[in-house]
Design a protein around this motif. Structure first.
Motif, PDB file in Angstrom:
ATOM      1  N   ALA A  20       0.785  -1.241   0.000  1.00 54.47           N
ATOM      2  CA  ALA A  20       0.000   0.000   0.000  1.00 54.47           C
ATOM      3  C   ALA A  20       0.820   1.296   0.000  1.00 54.47           C
ATOM      4  O   ALA A  20       0.270   2.378   0.194  1.00 54.47           O
ATOM      5  CB  ALA A  20      -1.011   0.036   1.154  1.00 54.47           C
ATOM      6  N   GLY A  22       2.198   2.401  -2.626  1.00 58.67           N
ATOM      7  CA  GLY A  22       1.956   3.007  -3.941  1.00 58.67           C
ATOM      8  C   GLY A  22       2.818   2.456  -5.063  1.00 58.67           C
ATOM      9  O   GLY A  22       2.932   3.079  -6.128  1.00 58.67           O
ATOM     10  N   LYS A  23       3.385   1.264  -4.859  1.00 64.27           N
ATOM     11  CA  LYS A  23       4.272   0.670  -5.874  1.00 64.27           C
ATOM     12  C   LYS A  23       3.587   0.548  -7.233  1.00 64.27           C
ATOM     13  O   LYS A  23       4.134   0.950  -8.262  1.00 64.27           O
ATOM     14  CB  LYS A  23       4.749  -0.726  -5.416  1.00 64.27           C
ATOM     15  CG  LYS A  23       5.575  -0.717  -4.146  1.00 64.27           C
ATOM     16  CD  LYS A  23       6.037  -2.108  -3.749  1.00 64.27           C
ATOM     17  CE  LYS A  23       4.912  -3.094  -3.451  1.00 64.27           C
ATOM     18  NZ  LYS A  23       4.041  -2.686  -2.329  1.00 64.27           N
ATOM     19  N   THR A  24       2.371  -0.008  -7.211  1.00 67.20           N
ATOM     20  CA  THR A  24       1.665  -0.243  -8.471  1.00 67.20           C
ATOM     21  C   THR A  24       1.295   1.074  -9.148  1.00 67.20           C
ATOM     22  O   THR A  24       1.408   1.210 -10.373  1.00 67.20           O
ATOM     23  CB  THR A  24       0.412  -1.114  -8.217  1.00 67.20           C
ATOM     24  OG1 THR A  24       0.847  -2.379  -7.703  1.00 67.20           O
ATOM     25  CG2 THR A  24      -0.387  -1.336  -9.495  1.00 67.20           C
ATOM     26  N   GLN A  25       0.918   2.057  -8.354  1.00 73.62           N
ATOM     27  CA  GLN A  25       0.548   3.360  -8.929  1.00 73.62           C
ATOM     28  C   GLN A  25       1.756   4.118  -9.475  1.00 73.62           C
ATOM     29  O   GLN A  25       1.655   4.786 -10.504  1.00 73.62           O
ATOM     30  CB  GLN A  25      -0.184   4.213  -7.889  1.00 73.62           C
ATOM     31  CG  GLN A  25      -1.549   3.683  -7.500  1.00 73.62           C
ATOM     32  CD  GLN A  25      -2.469   3.498  -8.689  1.00 73.62           C
ATOM     33  OE1 GLN A  25      -2.413   4.250  -9.656  1.00 73.62           O
ATOM     34  NE2 GLN A  25      -3.283   2.478  -8.635  1.00 73.62           N
ATOM     35  N   ASN A 123       7.133   7.895  -1.523  1.00 72.86           N
ATOM     36  CA  ASN A 123       5.963   8.197  -2.355  1.00 72.86           C
ATOM     37  C   ASN A 123       4.845   8.862  -1.529  1.00 72.86           C
ATOM     38  O   ASN A 123       4.892   8.886  -0.315  1.00 72.86           O
ATOM     39  CB  ASN A 123       5.465   6.897  -3.017  1.00 72.86           C
ATOM     40  CG  ASN A 123       4.381   7.172  -4.039  1.00 72.86           C
ATOM     41  OD1 ASN A 123       4.493   8.088  -4.862  1.00 72.86           O
ATOM     42  ND2 ASN A 123       3.308   6.395  -4.005  1.00 72.86           N
ATOM     43  N   LYS A 124       3.861   9.382  -2.232  1.00 75.48           N
ATOM     44  CA  LYS A 124       2.707  10.114  -1.679  1.00 75.48           C
ATOM     45  C   LYS A 124       3.125  11.507  -1.176  1.00 75.48           C
ATOM     46  O   LYS A 124       2.591  12.018  -0.193  1.00 75.48           O
ATOM     47  CB  LYS A 124       1.973   9.316  -0.584  1.00 75.48           C
ATOM     48  CG  LYS A 124       1.563   7.908  -1.050  1.00 75.48           C
ATOM     49  CD  LYS A 124       0.521   7.265  -0.175  1.00 75.48           C
ATOM     50  CE  LYS A 124       0.302   5.795  -0.568  1.00 75.48           C
ATOM     51  NZ  LYS A 124      -0.717   5.126   0.239  1.00 75.48           N
ATOM     52  N   ASP A 126       2.408  14.185  -2.275  1.00 70.64           N
ATOM     53  CA  ASP A 126       1.288  15.151  -2.350  1.00 70.64           C
ATOM     54  C   ASP A 126       0.564  15.278  -1.017  1.00 70.64           C
ATOM     55  O   ASP A 126      -0.147  16.256  -0.797  1.00 70.64           O
ATOM     56  CB  ASP A 126       0.302  14.710  -3.449  1.00 70.64           C
ATOM     57  CG  ASP A 126      -0.204  13.289  -3.264  1.00 70.64           C
ATOM     58  OD1 ASP A 126      -1.380  13.104  -2.934  1.00 70.64           O
ATOM     59  OD2 ASP A 126       0.603  12.345  -3.429  1.00 70.64           O
ATOM     60  N   ALA A 154       2.749   9.522  -7.177  1.00 71.20           N
ATOM     61  CA  ALA A 154       2.108   8.838  -8.302  1.00 71.20           C
ATOM     62  C   ALA A 154       0.818   9.563  -8.650  1.00 71.20           C
ATOM     63  O   ALA A 154       0.374   9.558  -9.792  1.00 71.20           O
ATOM     64  CB  ALA A 154       1.811   7.379  -7.942  1.00 71.20           C
TER      65      ALA A 154
HETATM   66  P1  GDP Z   1       1.054  -1.058  -3.515  1.00 71.66           P
HETATM   67  O1  GDP Z   1       0.381  -2.054  -2.616  1.00 71.66           O
HETATM   68  O2  GDP Z   1       2.384  -0.639  -2.954  1.00 71.66           O
HETATM   69  O3  GDP Z   1       1.147  -1.502  -4.939  1.00 71.66           O
HETATM   70  O4  GDP Z   1       0.157   0.272  -3.461  1.00 71.66           O
HETATM   71  P2  GDP Z   1      -0.906   0.805  -4.551  1.00 71.66           P
HETATM   72  O5  GDP Z   1      -0.207   1.335  -5.761  1.00 71.66           O
HETATM   73  O6  GDP Z   1      -1.944  -0.232  -4.768  1.00 71.66           O
HETATM   74  O7  GDP Z   1      -1.497   2.063  -3.769  1.00 71.66           O
HETATM   75  C1  GDP Z   1      -2.073   1.914  -2.475  1.00 71.66           C
HETATM   76  C2  GDP Z   1      -3.013   3.075  -2.204  1.00 71.66           C
HETATM   77  O8  GDP Z   1      -2.294   4.292  -2.136  1.00 71.66           O
HETATM   78  C3  GDP Z   1      -4.090   3.253  -3.276  1.00 71.66           C
HETATM   79  O9  GDP Z   1      -5.282   3.637  -2.637  1.00 71.66           O
HETATM   80  C4  GDP Z   1      -3.548   4.383  -4.128  1.00 71.66           C
HETATM   81  O10 GDP Z   1      -4.573   5.111  -4.757  1.00 71.66           O
HETATM   82  C5  GDP Z   1      -2.812   5.224  -3.084  1.00 71.66           C
HETATM   83  N1  GDP Z   1      -1.668   5.968  -3.663  1.00 71.66           N
HETATM   84  C6  GDP Z   1      -0.646   5.443  -4.374  1.00 71.66           C
HETATM   85  N2  GDP Z   1       0.234   6.395  -4.707  1.00 71.66           N
HETATM   86  C7  GDP Z   1      -0.239   7.549  -4.208  1.00 71.66           C
HETATM   87  C8  GDP Z   1       0.250   8.909  -4.231  1.00 71.66           C
HETATM   88  O11 GDP Z   1       1.306   9.257  -4.773  1.00 71.66           O
HETATM   89  N3  GDP Z   1      -0.521   9.836  -3.580  1.00 71.66           N
HETATM   90  C9  GDP Z   1      -1.688   9.508  -2.962  1.00 71.66           C
HETATM   91  N4  GDP Z   1      -2.362  10.494  -2.368  1.00 71.66           N
HETATM   92  N5  GDP Z   1      -2.172   8.256  -2.933  1.00 71.66           N
HETATM   93  C10 GDP Z   1      -1.439   7.283  -3.541  1.00 71.66           C
END
Ligand code: GDP
Ligand code: MG
Length: 175
Positions: A20, A22-25, A123-124, A126, A154
């Protein structure tokens, strides 16, 4: 798409870090310039590719994403096999994900090649009002560990491409 272009190099890069963060995003922002609001924790593809010019060579980045197995600390050595670079992502709004960076470095030490180039990504960025990890802490840690460091979003796209380009340029320099 640069499918017709001559590819000089294919670089495998893995994206790792806690669930969570944000890796995928981050990856979908880089590869497709997309951010998906209702992303599930799993997207059913193993990797995405993006072809770009690095130091006037055509480089195809093959970037691997986990399918949620990081939740169980069950990322296999096959995932790391042949990786030239790693994006180690934490969430600037979750201190725990930064504290766990050391565990991910240990994973890399065990499973990845010694020469793997590592970028630490906060990440995040913002979500400044929810920040739990000061940039200075991460910068100092990265310096001590000899890692590249940048903060990305992302969501807005800030620094995402730049971070990947920096990593790919460093891979180009060492391979
Ligand atoms: P992963 O488990 O590491 O692949 O994480 P995801 O890419 O699935 O992202 C997890 C959550 O964080 C989701 O609800 C995304 O929308 C949110 N998210 C990811 N990147 C960002 C970012 O740069 N900013 C914000 N505000 N939310 C993010
Ligand atoms: Mg994911």
């Amino acid at each position: 798409n640069n499918g017709d272009e001559k590819i000089d190099y294919v670089y495998k890069v893995v994206v790792i870090g806690d669930s969570a963060v944000g890796k995928t995003q981050v990856l979908s922002r880089f590869a497709r310039n997309e951010f998906c609001f209702d992303s599930k924790s799993t997207i059913g593809v193993e990797f995405q590719t993006k072809t770009l010019s690095i130091k006037s060579k055509v480089v195809k980045a093959q970037i691997w994403d986990t399918a949620g197995q990081e939740r169980y600390r069950a990322v296999t050595s096959a995932y790391y096999r042949g990786a030239l670079g790693a994006m180690l992502v934490y969430d600037i709004t979750k201190r725990k994900t930064f504290d766990n960076v050391a565990r991910w470095l240990e994973e890399l030490r065990v499973h990845a090649d010694n020469s793997v180039v590592i970028a630490l990504i906060g990440n995040k960025a913002d979500l400044e009002d929810k920040r739990e990890v000061p940039s200075e802490d991460a910068m100092e840690f990265a310096e001590n560990q000899n890692l590249y460091f940048s903060e990305t979003s992302a969501f807005t796209g800030d620094n995402v491409e730049a971070a990947f380009v920096k990593l790919l340029e460093e891979i180009y320099a060492v391979v």
